[in-house]
Design an enzyme around this catalytic site. Structure first.
Site, PDB file in Angstrom:
ATOM      1  N   ALA A   1      -1.098  -0.914   9.008  1.00  0.00           N
ATOM      2  CA  ALA A   1      -0.531   0.211   8.586  1.00  0.00           C
ATOM      3  C   ALA A   1       0.353   0.829   9.735  1.00  0.00           C
ATOM      4  O   ALA A   1       0.116   0.623  11.000  1.00  0.00           O
ATOM      5  CB  ALA A   1      -1.812   1.185   8.707  1.00  0.00           C
TER       6      ALA A   1
ATOM      7  N   ARG B   1       3.980  -7.777  20.742  1.00  0.00           N
ATOM      8  CA  ARG B   1       3.757  -9.231  21.610  1.00  0.00           C
ATOM      9  C   ARG B   1       2.680 -10.076  21.012  1.00  0.00           C
ATOM     10  O   ARG B   1       1.696  -9.400  20.583  1.00  0.00           O
ATOM     11  CB  ARG B   1       3.734  -9.001  23.100  1.00  0.00           C
ATOM     12  CG  ARG B   1       2.336  -8.265  23.630  1.00  0.00           C
ATOM     13  CD  ARG B   1       2.492  -7.711  25.013  1.00  0.00           C
ATOM     14  NE  ARG B   1       1.295  -7.148  25.377  1.00  0.00           N
ATOM     15  CZ  ARG B   1       0.632  -6.002  24.897  1.00  0.00           C
ATOM     16  NH1 ARG B   1       1.389  -5.214  24.084  1.00  0.00           N
ATOM     17  NH2 ARG B   1      -0.296  -5.596  25.269  1.00  0.00           N
TER      18      ARG B   1
ATOM     19  N   HIS C   1      22.839   0.491  12.772  1.00  0.00           N
ATOM     20  CA  HIS C   1      24.234   1.300  12.991  1.00  0.00           C
ATOM     21  C   HIS C   1      24.773   0.960  14.290  1.00  0.00           C
ATOM     22  O   HIS C   1      23.965   0.477  15.260  1.00  0.00           O
ATOM     23  CB  HIS C   1      23.795   2.776  13.091  1.00  0.00           C
ATOM     24  CG  HIS C   1      23.550   3.454  11.753  1.00  0.00           C
ATOM     25  ND1 HIS C   1      24.118   3.858  10.784  1.00  0.00           N
ATOM     26  CD2 HIS C   1      22.129   3.868  11.429  1.00  0.00           C
ATOM     27  CE1 HIS C   1      23.347   4.091   9.702  1.00  0.00           C
ATOM     28  NE2 HIS C   1      22.101   4.224  10.070  1.00  0.00           N
TER      29      HIS C   1
ATOM     30  N   ASN D   1       0.898  -1.259   0.247  1.00  0.00           N
ATOM     31  CA  ASN D   1       0.004   0.019   0.187  1.00  0.00           C
ATOM     32  C   ASN D   1       0.882   1.372   0.037  1.00  0.00           C
ATOM     33  O   ASN D   1       2.036   1.191   0.072  1.00  0.00           O
ATOM     34  CB  ASN D   1      -1.241   0.007   1.185  1.00  0.00           C
ATOM     35  CG  ASN D   1      -2.356   0.690   0.995  1.00  0.00           C
ATOM     36  OD1 ASN D   1      -2.395   1.526  -0.042  1.00  0.00           O
ATOM     37  ND2 ASN D   1      -3.318   0.008   1.390  1.00  0.00           N
TER      38      ASN D   1
END
Length: 189
Positions: free
Chosen positions: A142, A180, A117, A87
Site C-alpha cells: 500500500a 533498500r 520532467h 486495489n
C-alpha cells in the site's frame, strides 16, 4: 500521431510545442473521460474490466480484478497479465510503458510513475519517460511509489509506503525511502 507516441515510448523529451502534441492531448481527454466513468458509481467486475479494456486498448483476462477509484491520464501503454489484482486508489502514469506480468498484486494507493520532467526550469513543462516492469508474482504494498525505469523482480515484495528508485531483485523484500533490500523472501512464511 504515431511518431510522437513512438518517440514518447522511446524516452525522448516530448515538448509541449511539438506539432503532434494537440493530438496527444486529445488522447488524454478521451482517457480521462473513461476514467471518470470508471470512478463514478458502481460497476461489476466485468464492467470494470470492460472500461479498463477501453482505457488500455487491449483485452483483459477474466482473472484481472481492480477496485476503483483508479487514476491515469493516458493509459495506452499499460499491459496487464492474468491474475493481476489492483486495489483502491492506484495511479498509473504510463506514457513510458507499464508492464504488469501475471499474478501481480498492487495494494491500495500504489503509484506507478513512468514520467519525469527535466531539471532545467525553462524545460520543466516537458516530459520524458522510462518504462516500469512488474515481473510475475510481485507484490507492491500500500502507498508504494515505483519510479521511472524500475523493474520489480519475480515474486519480490515492495513494503508499504516505499519509494522504489532502483530495480528490485527476484525474490527479495525491499522497503523504505529510498527502498533498500531487507531480506530474501522466506518460503515458510
Amino acid at each position: 500521431m504515431n511518431d510522437i507516441l513512438e518517440r514518447m515510448r522511446a524516452g525522448e523529451l516530448i515538448l509541449e510545442t511539438d506539432p503532434d502534441y494537440p493530438a496527444l492531448y486529445r488522447l488524454f481527454e478521451e482517457t480521462m473521460s473513461l476514467v471518470g466513468e470508471l470512478n463514478t458509481g458502481y460497476h461489476t467486475a466485468d464492467g470494470v474490466r470492460a472500461l479498463l479494456e477501453r482505457i488500455w486498448g487491449e483485452p483483459l483476462d477474466a482473472s484481472v480484478r481492480m477496485f476503483p477509484p483508479f487514476h491515469t491520464a493516458f493509459g495506452k501503454f499499460t499491459r496487464v497479465g492474468k491474475g493481476v489484482f489492483i486495489n483502491f486508489g492506484c495511479t498509473f502514469l504510463d506514457r513510458g510503458g507499464i508492464t504488469i506480468e501475471d499474478d501481480v498484486f498492487l495494494g491500495p494507493g500504489v503509484q506507478l510513475l513512468t514520467e519525469n520532467h527535466p531539471e532545467n526550469p525553462e524545460q520543466r513543462h516537458n516530459v520524458y519517460t522510462r518504462p516500469i516492469l512488474l515481473r510475475k508474482g510481485a507484490w507492491i504494498g500500500a502507498g508504494a511509489l515505483i519510479l521511472p525505469g524500475v523493474t520489480v523482480g519475480e515474486h519480490a515484495i515492495v513494503g508499504a509506503g516505499s519509494v522504489v528508485t532502483r530495480d528490485v531483485p527476484d525474490g527479495m523484500i525491499v522497503a523504505g525511502n529510498p527502498a533498500r533490500v531487507i531480506r530474501p523472501i522466506d518460503p515458510t512464511r
